[in-house]
Write an enzyme that holds these catalytic residues in place. Structure first.
Site: not given
Ligand code: F6P
Length: 328
Positions: A15, A76, A107, A130, A132, A134, A174, A176, A192, A252
């Site tokens: 990503g 990918r 990763d 990334t 994330d 992570d 987002m 992941r 909240e 909403r």
């Molecule tokens: O890893 C980055 C990310 O944006 C994640 O937060 C999200 O779940 C994923 O990529 C979305 O992947 P794609 O771009 O393939 O929809």
């Protein structure tokens, strides 16, 4: 005997994330500084297999430090998951005389680089890119700081509507399968409630908390839901549940999606990217390989790929406690 690195490839994989272009710029300019040729590899490992390379010099990367996305594109690659595909990639790199590469990604991208290094003894270095955050071995991945600022700005905007209409909003972000984005933007935007994969709040406790908020006089509420949360209901199902069981709320939903990945990188991410690119290149030319560049206590650090890909960055429990106290 130290292999003399004369040509370094750079690619972006997985990503996209704000700061990837700043990292590409830094790798290219660090190569130029050390009189090493640099080749951009388009479309990640897929482009490596296709031999989709372009020579880049210090001028090739002008005007991109402030640009989101990646000028080298990303993709990918299923082919790169096969030995045959990796062999083709290796042959293409050798044909071009490329001696090493820097991969900017997550990763999954590092796992590919690690296997490639094992199979061909080919020098590789990783830069964590990334939103994330992570990845084990760094307190910040490229794009994370920008994403936090992007998302907190959007939540502030949604808060205007929530408070104008006395509404409850479920906002999905987002990340992941980790909750770093959700937890930080939740605190930053004064949400909240924050639902993250690392802590199963449970539906009953969520309802109780929302009831308490209402009773304490809060006219509107924001609940941040990490996309990997495990409460067992999507944000739309949570809305339906509240609609059916909590007449006191008008509900909403906003799913923020890929806008969290775009935008001009923050200064923090631009500086981080510049530092990581230099560290990656200078590590390669001093004979290191198979590491991810990271930042810890504001110092550049190297983590072996096999640790970076196995570990997951842990949620900050102190932050979790702060979020509980702030939402009293
Ligand atoms: O890893 C980055 C990310 O944006 C994640 O937060 C999200 O779940 C994923 O990529 C979305 O992947 P794609 O771009 O393939 O929809």
């Amino acid at each position: 005997m130290l292999q003399t690195i004369k040509k370094i490839g750079v690619l972006t994989s997985g990503g996209d994330a704000p700061g990837m272009n700043a990292a590409i710029r830094s790798v290219v300019r660090a190569c130029a500084f050390h009189d090493i040729k640099c080749y951009g590899i388009y479309r990640g490992y897929e482009g490596m297999i296709d031999g989709d390379f372009v020579e880049m010099d210090a001028r090739s990367v002008k005007g991109i430090i402030n640009k989101g996305g990646t000028v080298l594109k990303s993709a990918r690659s299923n082919k790169f998951r096969t030995k045959e595909g990796r062999q083709i990639a290796y042959d293409k790199l050798r044909e071009a005389g490329i001696d090493a590469f820097v991969v900017i990604g997550g990763d999954g991208s590092f796992t590919g680089a690690m296997i490639f290094n094992q199979e061909f003894n080919f020098p590789v270095m990783g830069i964590p890119g990334t939103i994330d955050n992570d990845i084990y071995g760094t307190t910040h991945t490229l794009g994370y700081d920008t994403a936090l600022n992007t998302v907190v700005d959007v939540i502030d905007k949604i808060r205007d509507t929530a408070s104008s209409h006395n509404r409850l909003f479920f906002i999905e972000v987002m990340g992941r399968d980790v909750g770093h984005i959700a937890l930080n933007v939740g605190i930053g935007a004064g949400a909240e409630e924050i639902l993250i994969p690392e802590e199963d709040l449970g539906l009953d406790r969520l309802v109780e908390s929302l009831r308490r908020s209402k009773a304490s006089g809060k006219s509107s509420s924001i609940v941040i839901v990490a996309e990997g949360d495990k409460i067992g209901k999507s944000v739309f199902e949570l809305k339906d549940y509240v609609d059916e069981n909590m007449a006191e709320y008008e509900v909403r939903v906003s799913v923020l999606g890929h806008m969290q990945r775009g935008g001009s990188p923050s200064c923090f991410d631009r500086v981080l990217a510049s530092r990581m690119g230099v560290k990656a290149v200078e590590s390669l030319i001093t004979g290191k390989s198979n590491y991810m560049v990271g930042i810890k206590n504001d110092v550049m650090d190297l983590t072996p790929f096999d640790q970076a890909v196995k570990g997951k960055s842990k949620i900050n429990m102190e932050l979790l406690r702060v979020s509980d106290i702030m939402s009293i």
